[in-house]
Each structure stands twice: as structure tokens, then as C-alpha cells.
Scaffold this active site. Structure first.
Site, PDB file in Angstrom:
ATOM      1  N   LYS A 132      24.860 -21.942  84.187  1.00 16.32           N
ATOM      2  CA  LYS A 132      23.781 -21.422  85.027  1.00 16.32           C
ATOM      3  C   LYS A 132      23.704 -22.151  86.376  1.00 16.32           C
ATOM      4  CE  LYS A 132      19.059 -19.751  84.540  1.00 16.32           C
ATOM      5  NZ  LYS A 132      17.851 -19.747  83.696  1.00 16.32           N
ATOM      6  N   PHE A 176      19.665 -25.614  74.250  1.00 15.05           N
ATOM      7  CA  PHE A 176      19.189 -24.322  73.760  1.00 15.05           C
ATOM      8  C   PHE A 176      20.207 -23.225  74.089  1.00 15.05           C
ATOM      9  CE2 PHE A 176      16.738 -20.363  74.543  1.00 15.05           C
ATOM     10  CZ  PHE A 176      16.438 -20.105  73.215  1.00 15.05           C
ATOM     11  N   GLN A 177      20.583 -22.467  73.100  1.00 13.49           N
ATOM     12  CA  GLN A 177      21.564 -21.378  73.225  1.00 13.49           C
ATOM     13  C   GLN A 177      22.894 -21.844  73.789  1.00 13.49           C
ATOM     14  OE1 GLN A 177      19.565 -17.904  74.996  1.00 13.49           O
ATOM     15  NE2 GLN A 177      19.050 -17.335  72.891  1.00 13.49           N
ATOM     16  N   MET A 233      37.693   4.654  52.384  1.00 12.74           N
ATOM     17  CA  MET A 233      39.009   4.038  52.363  1.00 12.74           C
ATOM     18  C   MET A 233      39.071   2.929  51.306  1.00 12.74           C
ATOM     19  SD  MET A 233      41.968   4.284  53.573  1.00 12.74           S
ATOM     20  CE  MET A 233      42.379   4.873  55.203  1.00 12.74           C
ATOM     21  N   GLU A 260      25.469  -7.011  71.886  1.00  7.71           N
ATOM     22  CA  GLU A 260      26.600  -7.396  72.740  1.00  7.71           C
ATOM     23  C   GLU A 260      27.943  -6.909  72.201  1.00  7.71           C
ATOM     24  OE1 GLU A 260      24.170  -9.430  71.861  1.00  7.71           O
ATOM     25  OE2 GLU A 260      23.338 -10.373  73.670  1.00  7.71           O
TER      26      GLU A 260
HETATM   27  C1  LIG Z   1      42.770   2.111  58.231  1.00  3.03           C
HETATM   28  C2  LIG Z   1      43.945   2.013  59.170  1.00  3.03           C
HETATM   29  C3  LIG Z   1      45.131   2.647  58.854  1.00  3.03           C
HETATM   30  C4  LIG Z   1      46.208   2.628  59.735  1.00  3.03           C
HETATM   31  N1  LIG Z   1      47.309   3.372  59.442  1.00  3.03           N
HETATM   32  C5  LIG Z   1      48.258   3.518  60.397  1.00  3.03           C
HETATM   33  C6  LIG Z   1      49.341   4.435  60.213  1.00  3.03           C
HETATM   34  O1  LIG Z   1      49.451   5.107  59.210  1.00  3.03           O
HETATM   35  N2  LIG Z   1      50.240   4.567  61.223  1.00  3.03           N
HETATM   36  C7  LIG Z   1      50.136   3.859  62.391  1.00  3.03           C
HETATM   37  O2  LIG Z   1      50.955   4.050  63.295  1.00  3.03           O
HETATM   38  N3  LIG Z   1      49.157   2.972  62.572  1.00  3.03           N
HETATM   39  C8  LIG Z   1      48.209   2.803  61.614  1.00  3.03           C
HETATM   40  N4  LIG Z   1      47.169   1.927  61.848  1.00  3.03           N
HETATM   41  C9  LIG Z   1      47.167   1.140  63.095  1.00  3.03           C
HETATM   42  C10 LIG Z   1      48.015  -0.112  62.965  1.00  3.03           C
HETATM   43  O3  LIG Z   1      47.280  -1.096  62.275  1.00  3.03           O
HETATM   44  C11 LIG Z   1      48.417  -0.662  64.360  1.00  3.03           C
HETATM   45  O4  LIG Z   1      47.285  -0.858  65.144  1.00  3.03           O
HETATM   46  C12 LIG Z   1      49.335   0.257  65.122  1.00  3.03           C
HETATM   47  O5  LIG Z   1      50.332   0.775  64.286  1.00  3.03           O
HETATM   48  C13 LIG Z   1      49.982  -0.487  66.275  1.00  3.03           C
HETATM   49  O6  LIG Z   1      50.441   0.404  67.228  1.00  3.03           O
HETATM   50  P1  LIG Z   1      51.634   0.042  68.199  1.00  3.03           P
HETATM   51  O7  LIG Z   1      52.811  -0.437  67.446  1.00  3.03           O
HETATM   52  O8  LIG Z   1      51.808   1.229  69.066  1.00  3.03           O
HETATM   53  O9  LIG Z   1      51.182  -1.227  69.000  1.00  3.03           O
HETATM   54  P2  LIG Z   1      49.998  -1.613  69.973  1.00  3.03           P
HETATM   55  O10 LIG Z   1      49.047  -2.454  69.219  1.00  3.03           O
HETATM   56  O11 LIG Z   1      49.478  -0.472  70.762  1.00  3.03           O
HETATM   57  O12 LIG Z   1      50.819  -2.607  70.896  1.00  3.03           O
HETATM   58  C14 LIG Z   1      51.495  -2.182  72.012  1.00  3.03           C
HETATM   59  C15 LIG Z   1      52.863  -2.834  72.123  1.00  3.03           C
HETATM   60  O13 LIG Z   1      53.412  -2.429  73.387  1.00  3.03           O
HETATM   61  C16 LIG Z   1      53.619  -3.544  74.220  1.00  3.03           C
HETATM   62  N5  LIG Z   1      53.212  -3.188  75.582  1.00  3.03           N
HETATM   63  C17 LIG Z   1      51.972  -3.222  76.129  1.00  3.03           C
HETATM   64  N6  LIG Z   1      52.016  -2.813  77.405  1.00  3.03           N
HETATM   65  C18 LIG Z   1      53.304  -2.515  77.671  1.00  3.03           C
HETATM   66  C19 LIG Z   1      53.979  -2.049  78.827  1.00  3.03           C
HETATM   67  N7  LIG Z   1      53.338  -1.788  79.968  1.00  3.03           N
HETATM   68  N8  LIG Z   1      55.310  -1.862  78.735  1.00  3.03           N
HETATM   69  C20 LIG Z   1      55.995  -2.139  77.597  1.00  3.03           C
HETATM   70  N9  LIG Z   1      55.393  -2.573  76.471  1.00  3.03           N
HETATM   71  C21 LIG Z   1      54.067  -2.758  76.513  1.00  3.03           C
HETATM   72  C22 LIG Z   1      52.805  -4.670  73.642  1.00  3.03           C
HETATM   73  O14 LIG Z   1      53.398  -5.914  73.964  1.00  3.03           O
HETATM   74  C23 LIG Z   1      52.816  -4.358  72.142  1.00  3.03           C
HETATM   75  O15 LIG Z   1      53.962  -4.889  71.535  1.00  3.03           O
HETATM   76  C24 LIG Z   1      46.102   1.905  60.954  1.00  3.03           C
HETATM   77  C25 LIG Z   1      44.938   1.226  61.245  1.00  3.03           C
HETATM   78  C26 LIG Z   1      43.849   1.287  60.383  1.00  3.03           C
HETATM   79  C27 LIG Z   1      42.589   0.589  60.760  1.00  3.03           C
HETATM   80  C1  LIG Z   2      33.756  -4.587  60.068  1.00  2.43           C
HETATM   81  C2  LIG Z   2      34.567  -4.139  58.915  1.00  2.43           C
HETATM   82  N1  LIG Z   2      34.198  -4.480  57.658  1.00  2.43           N
HETATM   83  C3  LIG Z   2      34.930  -4.056  56.592  1.00  2.43           C
HETATM   84  C4  LIG Z   2      36.040  -3.284  56.764  1.00  2.43           C
HETATM   85  C5  LIG Z   2      36.861  -2.814  55.555  1.00  2.43           C
HETATM   86  N2  LIG Z   2      36.834  -1.334  55.476  1.00  2.43           N
HETATM   87  C6  LIG Z   2      37.846  -0.571  55.930  1.00  2.43           C
HETATM   88  S1  LIG Z   2      37.546   1.067  55.783  1.00  2.43           S
HETATM   89  C7  LIG Z   2      36.054   0.781  55.048  1.00  2.43           C
HETATM   90  C8  LIG Z   2      35.173   1.925  54.606  1.00  2.43           C
HETATM   91  C9  LIG Z   2      34.720   2.771  55.728  1.00  2.43           C
HETATM   92  O1  LIG Z   2      33.807   3.697  55.245  1.00  2.43           O
HETATM   93  P1  LIG Z   2      33.324   4.891  56.160  1.00  2.43           P
HETATM   94  O2  LIG Z   2      32.979   4.420  57.505  1.00  2.43           O
HETATM   95  O3  LIG Z   2      32.258   5.636  55.451  1.00  2.43           O
HETATM   96  O4  LIG Z   2      34.620   5.783  56.325  1.00  2.43           O
HETATM   97  P2  LIG Z   2      35.480   6.621  55.255  1.00  2.43           P
HETATM   98  O5  LIG Z   2      36.599   5.750  54.825  1.00  2.43           O
HETATM   99  O6  LIG Z   2      34.566   6.981  54.132  1.00  2.43           O
HETATM  100  O7  LIG Z   2      35.948   7.800  56.024  1.00  2.43           O
HETATM  101  C10 LIG Z   2      35.818  -0.587  54.943  1.00  2.43           C
HETATM  102  C11 LIG Z   2      34.611  -1.169  54.325  1.00  2.43           C
HETATM  103  C12 LIG Z   2      36.400  -2.982  58.102  1.00  2.43           C
HETATM  104  N3  LIG Z   2      37.494  -2.269  58.389  1.00  2.43           N
HETATM  105  N4  LIG Z   2      35.641  -3.395  59.147  1.00  2.43           N
END
Ligand SMILES: Cc1cc2nc3c(=O)[nH]c(=O)nc-3n(C[C@H](O)[C@H](O)[C@H](O)COP(=O)(O)OP(=O)(O)OC[C@H]3O[C@@H](n4cnc5c(N)ncnc54)[C@H](O)[C@@H]3O)c2cc1C
Ligand SMILES: Cc1ncc(C[n+]2csc(CCOP(=O)(O)OP(=O)(O)O)c2C)c(N)n1
Lengths: 185, 585
Positions: free
Chosen positions: B164, B114-115, B483, B52
Site C-alpha cells: 500500500k 492485518f490481512q 463424472m 475473487e
Molecule cells: C473431465 C475432463 C476430461 C478430459 N478429457 C479429455 C479428452 O478426452 N481429450 C482431450 O483432448 N482432453 C481432455 N481433457 C483436457 C486435458 O486434461 C488437457 O487439458 C488437454 O488435453 C490439453 O490440451 P493440449 O495438449 O492442447 O495442451 P494445452 O494445455 O492447450 O497446452 C498448449 C501447448 O501448446 C504450447 N504452446 C502454447 N502457445 C504456443 C505457440 N504460440 N506456439 C506453439 N506452441 C504453443 C504450450 O507450450 C503447450 O505445450 C479433459 C479434461 C477434463 C477436466
Molecule cells: C473444484 C473441484 N472439485 C472437485 C472436482 C472433482 N470432480 C470432477 S467432475 C465432478 C462432478 C461434477 O458434477 P457436475 O458439475 O454436476 O457435472 P456432471 O459430471 O454431472 O455433468 C467432480 C466432483 C473438480 N473437478 N473440481
């Protein structure tokens, strides 16, 4: 108004503290929130406060329009001005929330709370309790040979003051409703 | 029309009325009446996933790549709890989806039947709104309202829990037009006074920057169009968050690349040094701001966002504009065009551009290639070169590969990039790609993955083979939780605690076991041909790309540091992250 208790320089220790770098003074605000009276609405509001780490000092809720299915919540909360603004904006996002009023900033308002006090005293203490109740305009709603139950309405501060006076006179139980508030005029 | 219908029939009817053409789901006892109705019609396609969580991510991929509401159907108890990660993911990234869950009959609720699970209780904090339907007569209205809430304002996930007995009972159906949607109507039009203030600030700015985000994508194609006009007519530089990639084309003149923790040197320094920051649909995430006290200290900040709670949540802004991006940009452009100063602005920001060009010369995304081992950046760069010009959609998992994909792939259009930004959900990419491919059967859909993330939902290969969904799984296999390993290298004295992938499957054989094609590549000399083989194969592919094991992802702003404290490739990285920074994630 109490100062927020964050030591200098501690703002780099946790992401939580980063929210509040300048340690603004904490304020107490009374919010009136009009909501659809439907299942789960109270849980939504409370979940918002606990999930985001906001404070609730008091919360009351009751239906105010039976036909329109709306209830009014009165929430007393504390936080920095920025946090209070966030709380209002977050409340406004909840789908069954219709109106959010900050009674603390929207002009003068009246706040009332109701409390019941059970005081079990003997001899002179009993007389003194009755005398003070009279001064505070608390009424006796139940009495036995051993105790009185007083009902008092007023501001939370008035009820606090009454409680302090009753404590040495044998205050044994207390129930408070929390604040109900309306803007004046 | 006024014939009574069963609740289960209402579900199918409401989905049709809402324009749903596909549902991702998994059956079980509490949704059998609905599955019975699905069986007896042909308008709505059902995709049987293998878990799911995947149904919800697939609905997210479908939604993000089409701009429509995605839909998933799960049973009670474990079906609903498996959906929780997907719901939370969609909430964090503002993805509009409707999840329907079955529930035990109303008269058994509360008995530990159940469930049985308290699905509305469990999902309350991870949905925009949810409903437990206690009466069949209320069901159609709730379903229509659910779609309305999911797509309006700041989009997000909603859940409708349907016992249900409510599915079996009959009542009169409420058509879509008659349903109540008036209680949720967020404002879309920005305050014109604030818009005028912004336009005036724009004429006075000497070091402006546009910081755009996922909200531009949420707002629809018109918003991206207007963003491009704004950048063109002002001559202002533009950067975007991870979530906003594609709203402005990577080939455009104003483009500085992504900003933030792994953003470009020029984008981050421009954010740090600007005098006017125009945030358009982004939320000042901590991956962007770094240390908030030092965030862009000299700038006046404007913020366009549809969600009032996004404004002043993290960063105080001087010009708040609450409204929909497309709507506000329309007004902003009109006001700007009438401003006296707008005609000389392009000249006035020339000096700023010269400074940016200097930063650009650092060439922060350069990397060393190797004749012996495939560098992951190189693999992504080749993927970019060989798939450019295709009708292409990219999904990712979470980790280093996700950042490399963001850095080395160029996005020219919105809705072409699906990634888990806010929650960072490993296991998101594969099912999301499945949802994208269902929506765009003839497109080239690629999931750029890390081997560890990929394993988290690998069961979905079965779904892709069953429905002939030719998704390409491009796995950058470093045999590491890369990472995590990078952070351990930089923050925990190279003590690599539990961050390697042991006992990996043979991905080629795994593909074959599922009835898909497997390709393995470890020699840089073979890479291009292998990628071409992947693209040309008409069916699902698992591409096992063996890459450098200890490559780090740069640039990087260490946690808790400001934008101008960036680590570049080959930098001395030991001890760069301070103890207080290590507390942050
Ligand atoms: C491993 C990892 C590393 C990351 N590193 C980076 C990085 O280096 N740089 C980076 O940028 N991000 C990075 N991120 C992502 C980061 O965590 C955020 O998800 C991201 O920066 C959020 O993007 P955003 O500010 O565009 O907001 P979003 O989460 O896209 O939010 C959208 C915003 O716009 C508003 N909005 C929605 N609809 C409308 C509309 N119709 N009109 C006006 N406003 C609206 C919402 O209210 C909200 O405030 C990383 C994520 C991971 C998992
Ligand atoms: C469900 C979940 N568990 C743990 C993490 C923490 N986490 C962030 S990146 C990462 C490693 C990811 O490894 P891989 O998919 O091999 O990607 P790589 O960084 O090697 O490119 C982990 C464990 C997460 N982001 N999501």
C-alpha cells in the site's frame, strides 16, 4: 552410476512411474545456472526441484557480477537422461534465469568444494590427524588444546575421503560449502 | 510527462498503455488507493465480481475469447488467496492474465500484519512469474514487463503484489516503450532443418495424422488459418485436443473429432495406428496418451511447441520443432509446397482414409433417445442445432456435461470455446462466461454446466444481473456429481459415495431471486421451445434442464489403457478398468 530402483512391472502402479518405463540408469550432472540476483530467485529454483520431484545433491549460489546483478548457481543433480533434459528445460523457463549450462556434457570441467572439519582427538590421534591433513593439503585454521579446525578444498570425493579418515580420529563437526564448478579451457 | 505520479496512478496509466479496457476485481484495504484512481477515470471499466476466484476466471474467459491479456485486481490476504485457483487454472491452460494484488505496507511485511499473506510465496508455483514491488520507481517497469511475460512465448498468468505504501508514494512513470522487456524473449522461429525433415517425412507417410492443440489457439488466428491450409493441402486427417477445439472447423473434411479419453473412436484409433504423428501445439497430456508405453507404437512423431520443456516431457519425439505455431507452419507450408512428393501425397493416403471411414462407421457418438426423459447428449445436440449460426461463445464447467459439450457441439472458429482442461476446475464456467460476455456484449454466450459445478460460483449471477450480462446458464441437471458417479460405477463397484446433489435449490426461483429469468425443462417434447425461449430472452437466464440421472459419458478409454482399448456406449463396462488403472485419475 546407481541403477534406478524400480521393480519390474511396478511401472503400472503409479502415474509417477509411468514417466520412466524403462528404468534408465540415473546420471549425476553438474549444472551452472546464471540468474538475475533478485529476491525470490533461489526460491523459484528450489521450488522447481521440490515441486517436480527432482533431486538436489548440492546447490551453491553467490553473486558473480555486482553491477549486472547476476548470480551463478551450481547445482549437482541426479536423474535419468530424460529427467536431466527436463530439468534444464524447466530451469530455462524461469524468467530471471539467463543461462543453463550442463557442465557434465559440455566438455571437461573442474569442480571444487571447500569444507571445514573440527577434529577433537588426544595423543597419537592428534598427531595422525595433522599428518593426514598434510597429505590432503588441508590447513589448520584454528587450534586449541583439545581440537584442530582444518580447511580443505577439493573435489567432493576428496572431501569425502578426508572425512572418512578423520572420523576415527575424533571428527566432531563438519561444514561443507557445496560444489562450485567451471568448464575447463 | 516527467511529473511524478503516485503508484496508484501508475497502475491505471500502465493498464491503459497496455490496452486494458476492463478489470475484474474486488476492493479491500490494501488496494484502496488504486480503487480511488479507478473511480476518477473512465477509460478502464471495472467489473465488481462477488468472489475473487471469479475475477480471475472472468479474466481468463476475457483473454481466451479475445486473444488479449485479461486483468484482475484483488486485495491482500484473503483476496489474494482466493485468486490462487484461478491462477493455477490459467497456468495449466496457458492463458495470459495479469493479476494485481494489494499488499500490506513494506514496513509491515513479515509482522503478521492485518490481512498479510506471503502472496508471492503462495503464488510462485502457480504463476509464470510474479513480483513483489518494493519501490514506486520500479512499479511501472514491472507492470509493463508483467504484460510482456504474460503474453509472450507460452502464455500464462503473472501476479504483481503492490504494497500500500508503494501505491501512495510518488515517482517518475516509465512509458511502455521505455520499459525493459529484453530479459524474456522466447524463440518463435523453428529450426529450418527440422522443418525440412518433417516435410520430407510428410511426403513419405502413408498413415499420417495431425494432432493439434491449444497452442494453435494461443498462437493466434493466423495459426488456425495456416492449420486449415496445411490440412487442405496435404489431405491428412486431423484431430484436436479439448483445448484446441475450433482451430480447425468441425465441418471441415479432415476433421475426426476430439481425441483422448472421451474422444472419438476414429480419432483414437488413427492416433494409435498412424505412421506419422504431427503434434501442433499440444502437450501429450495423460488424457491423450493413456498408457505411455503403448502410445501410438509405430509412428514417427513430430512436435511443434514454443516451450522447450513440453518436448520429450512425456513422449519421446523424433522431430522436435521449438517455435511458435504460426511461424513454424508458415515455413513448413513453404517447404512442403516445394517438395516433389507433395503433389502425390493426397493419393497416397487414400487407403488410410478408407480405414478411417471404416472406424467412423462404428458411429461412436450415437446414443439412444427417449420420449420420456431428456438425454444429456440430446440436450447438447439440440442446443447445437438451435444456436448454430449465432455469434456464439461456449463455456463449460467440469464433468460429464463438459465432455458432452465437446463431443456434440461443433466449433468452426478459434476462441469460441472456453473450458478448464488442465486443472479441471469446477466453478470455472460461470465466471469465465461472464468475462466472455463483457468482451463480446452482443454475442450469445452460453455456459454448459452441471448443477454441482454451477453451484460453486453461483454468486456471480449477481454480477451478471448488475452489469446486464445476458449469459445463458445451460445446466444439465442430473442431480449427481455425474463424472464422479461414472467412475464409481466403473471402478468402485457402484458404491456411490457422496456423489449426488442433495437439497438442490429451485433454479427457477433462484434465478428470479437474483432478478434473472429461470426456465425449467424435463420433457423432451418441450426442449426445443424452451431452448428458443432461452436464446430469445434479452438478459441472463438459468436453464434447468433435468436430464437422465445415470447416463455415462462414452466413448471412454479407461485410465492406464492404450488407445485401442476403448469402451463404447452400451458396452459391458463392469471390470473393464484394472486395479493398476484405478490408481490413476
Ligand atoms: C473431465 C475432463 C476430461 C478430459 N478429457 C479429455 C479428452 O478426452 N481429450 C482431450 O483432448 N482432453 C481432455 N481433457 C483436457 C486435458 O486434461 C488437457 O487439458 C488437454 O488435453 C490439453 O490440451 P493440449 O495438449 O492442447 O495442451 P494445452 O494445455 O492447450 O497446452 C498448449 C501447448 O501448446 C504450447 N504452446 C502454447 N502457445 C504456443 C505457440 N504460440 N506456439 C506453439 N506452441 C504453443 C504450450 O507450450 C503447450 O505445450 C479433459 C479434461 C477434463 C477436466
Ligand atoms: C473444484 C473441484 N472439485 C472437485 C472436482 C472433482 N470432480 C470432477 S467432475 C465432478 C462432478 C461434477 O458434477 P457436475 O458439475 O454436476 O457435472 P456432471 O459430471 O454431472 O455433468 C467432480 C466432483 C473438480 N473437478 N473440481
Amino acid at each position: 552410476m546407481a541403477e534406478l530402483n524400480i521393480e519390474k512391472g511396478s511401472s503400472r502402479k503409479s502415474a509417477y512411474d509411468l514417466r520412466d518405463p524403462n528404468a534408465h540408469a540415473v546420471e549425476r550432472h553438474t549444472l551452472a545456472v546464471v540468474v538475475d540476483n533478485e529476491a525470490g530467485v533461489l526460491a523459484r529454483v528450489i521450488g522447481l526441484f521440490s515441486g517436480r520431484g527432482y533431486n538436489i545433491e548440492s546447490l551453491t549460489v553467490a553473486e558473480i557480477d555486482h553491477n549486472g546483478h547476476t548470480s551463478r548457481m551450481t547445482i549437482v543433480t541426479t536423474g535419468t537422461p530424460a529427467i536431466i533434459d527436463q530439468i534444464k528445460a524447466q530451469l530455462g523457463r524461469i524468467v530471471p534465469v539467463h543461462e543453463v549450462h550442463d557442465l557434465t556434457v559440455e566438455g571437461a570441467s573442474v569442480e571444487r568444494e571447500l569444507a571445514l572439519f573440527k577434529v577433537s582427538g588426544k595423543g597419537n590421534d592428534r598427531v595422525e590427524a595433522l599428518r593426514l591433513a598434510d597429505i590432503f593439503r588441508a590447513s589448520v585454521v584454528d587450534s586449541t588444546l583439545h581440537n584442530f579446525t582444518f580447511e580443505i578444498t577439493g573435489s567432493p570425493e576428496k572431501i569425502d575421503a578426508f572425512a572418512e579418515l578423520m572420523r576415527p580420529l575424533g571428527l566432531s563437526e563438519m561444514a561443507r560449502t557445496g560444489v562450485a564448478a567451471l568448464s575447463r579451457g | 510527462m516527467t511529473q511524478p505520479m503516485t503508484g496508484a496512478q501508475m497502475v491505471v496509466q500502465a493498464l491503459k498503455d497496455q490496452g486494458v479496457d476492463v478489470v475484474f476485481g474486488y476492493p479491500g484495504g490494501a488496494v484502496l488507493p488504486i480503487y480511488d484512481e479507478i473511480f476518477q477515470q473512465n477509460d478502464i471499466r471495472h467489473i465488481l465480481v462477488r468472489h475473487e476466484q471469479a475475477a480471475v476466471h472472468a479474466a481468463e474467459g476475457y483473454a481466451r475469447s479475445t486473444g488479449k491479456v485479461g486483468c484482475a485486481l484483488v486485495t491482500s490476504g484473503p483476496g489474494a488467496t482466493n485468486a490462487v485457483t484461478g491462477l493455477t487454472d490459467a497456468l495449466m491452460d496457458s492463458i495470459p492474465i495479469v493479476v494485481l494484488s494489494g499488499q500490506v505496507p513494506t514496513f509491515m511485511i513479515g509482522n503478521d500484519a492485518f490481512q498479510e499473506a506471503d502472496t508471492v510465496g503462495i503464488t510462485r508455483p502457480c504463476t509464470k512469474h510474479n513480483w513483489l514491488v518494493k519501490d514506486t520507481a520500479a512499479l511501472p517497469g514491472i507492470l509493463h514487463e508483467a504484460f510482456h511475460v504474460a503474453r509472450s512465448g507460452r502464455p500464462g498468468p503473472v501476479l504483481v503484489d503492490i504494497p500500500k505504501d508503494v501505491q501512495f508514494a510518488s515517482a517518475i512513470y516509465t512509458p511502455r516503450e521505455a520499459a525493459r522487456t529484453d530479459r524474456y524473449n522466447p524463440r518463435v522461429k523453428g529450426d529450418i532443418e527440422q522443418i525440412r525433415r518433417l516435410a520430407r517425412a510428410m511426403t513419405e507417410a502413408r498413415r499420417p495424422i495431425i494432432y493439434s492443440g491449444g497452442g494453435v489457439i494461443n498462437s493466434g488466428p493466423r495459426a488456425s488459418q495456416l492449420l486449415r491450409e496445411l490440412a487442405r493441402e496435404t489431405g491428412f486427417p486431423l484431430t484436436s485436443t479439448l483445448m484446441g477445439l475450433g482451430a480447425y472447423p468441425a465441418s471441415g473434411d479432415a476433421w475426426l473429432g476430439m481425441l483422448g479419453m472421451h474422444g472419438t473412436y476414429e480419432a483414437n484409433l488413427a492416433m494409435h495406428g498412424c505412421d506419422l504423428m504431427i503434434n501442433i501445439g499440444a502437450r501429450f497430456d495423460d488424457r491423450i496418451t493413456g498408457r505411455v508405453q503403448d502410445f501410438s507404437p509405430q509412428s514417427v512423431k513430430a512436435h511443434i511447441d514454443i516451450d522447450p520443456s513440453s518436448i520429450n516431457k512425456v513422449i519421446h519425439v523424433e522431430i522436435p520443432i521449438i517455435g511458435d505455431v504460426a511461424n513454424v507452419l508458415e515455413d513448413l507450408l513453404a517447404v512442403w509446397r516445394a517438395e516433389e512428393g507433395s503433389r502425390t501425397q493426397r493419393e497416397a493416403v487414400k487407403g488410410w482414409w478408407a480405414q478411417i471411414e471404416e472406424w467412423r462407421e462404428v458411429r461412436c457418438l450415437d446414443y439412444d433417445t427417449s420420449p420420456r426423459v431428456i438425454k444429456p447428449q440430446h440436450a447438447v445436440a439440440r442446443l447445437e442445432a438451435l444456436t448454430k449460426g449465432h455469434d456464439r461463445y461456449i463455456c463449460t464447467e467440469v464433468g460429464q456435461h463438459q465432455m458432452w459439450a465437446a463431443q456434440y457441439l461443433g466449433f468452426e472458429d478459434p476462441n469460441r470455446w472456453m473450458t478448464s482442461g488442465g486443472l479441471g476446475t469446477m466453478g470455472y464456467g460461470q465466471p469465465a462466461a461472464m468475462g466472455v460476455q463483457v468482451a463480446h456484449p452482443d454475442a450469445l454466450v452460453i455456459n454448459v454446466a452441471g448443477e454441482a459445478s454451477w453451484l460453486m460460483n453461483m454468486q456471480e449471477m449477481g454480477t451478471m444481473v448488475q452489469y446486464r450480462l445476458p449469459v445463458k446458464q445451460f445446466i444439465l441437471n442430473n442431480e449427481r456429481l455425474g463424472m464422479v458417479r461414472q467412475w464409481q460405477e466403473l471402478l468402485h463397484g457402484e458404491r456411490y459415495s457422496q456423489s449426488w446433489s442433495e437439497a438442490l435449490p429451485d433454479f427457477v426461483k433462484l434465478a428470479e431471486a437474483f432478478g434473472a429469468k429461470g426456465i425449467k425443462c424435463s420433457d423432451p417434447a418441450d426442449l426445443d421451445d424452451a431452448i428458443r425461449e432461452m436464446i430469445d430472452h434479452d438478459g441472463p437466464v438459468i436453464f434447468d434442464c433435468l436430464v437422465e440421472k445415470h447416463e455415462n459419458c462414452f466413448p471412454m478409454i479407461p485410465s492406464g489403457e492404450p488407445h485401442n482399448k476403448m469402451l463404447l456406449a452400451n458396452a459391458e463396462t463392469q471390470g473393464q478398468i484394472t486395479a493398476p488403472g484405478a490408481v490413476l485419475v
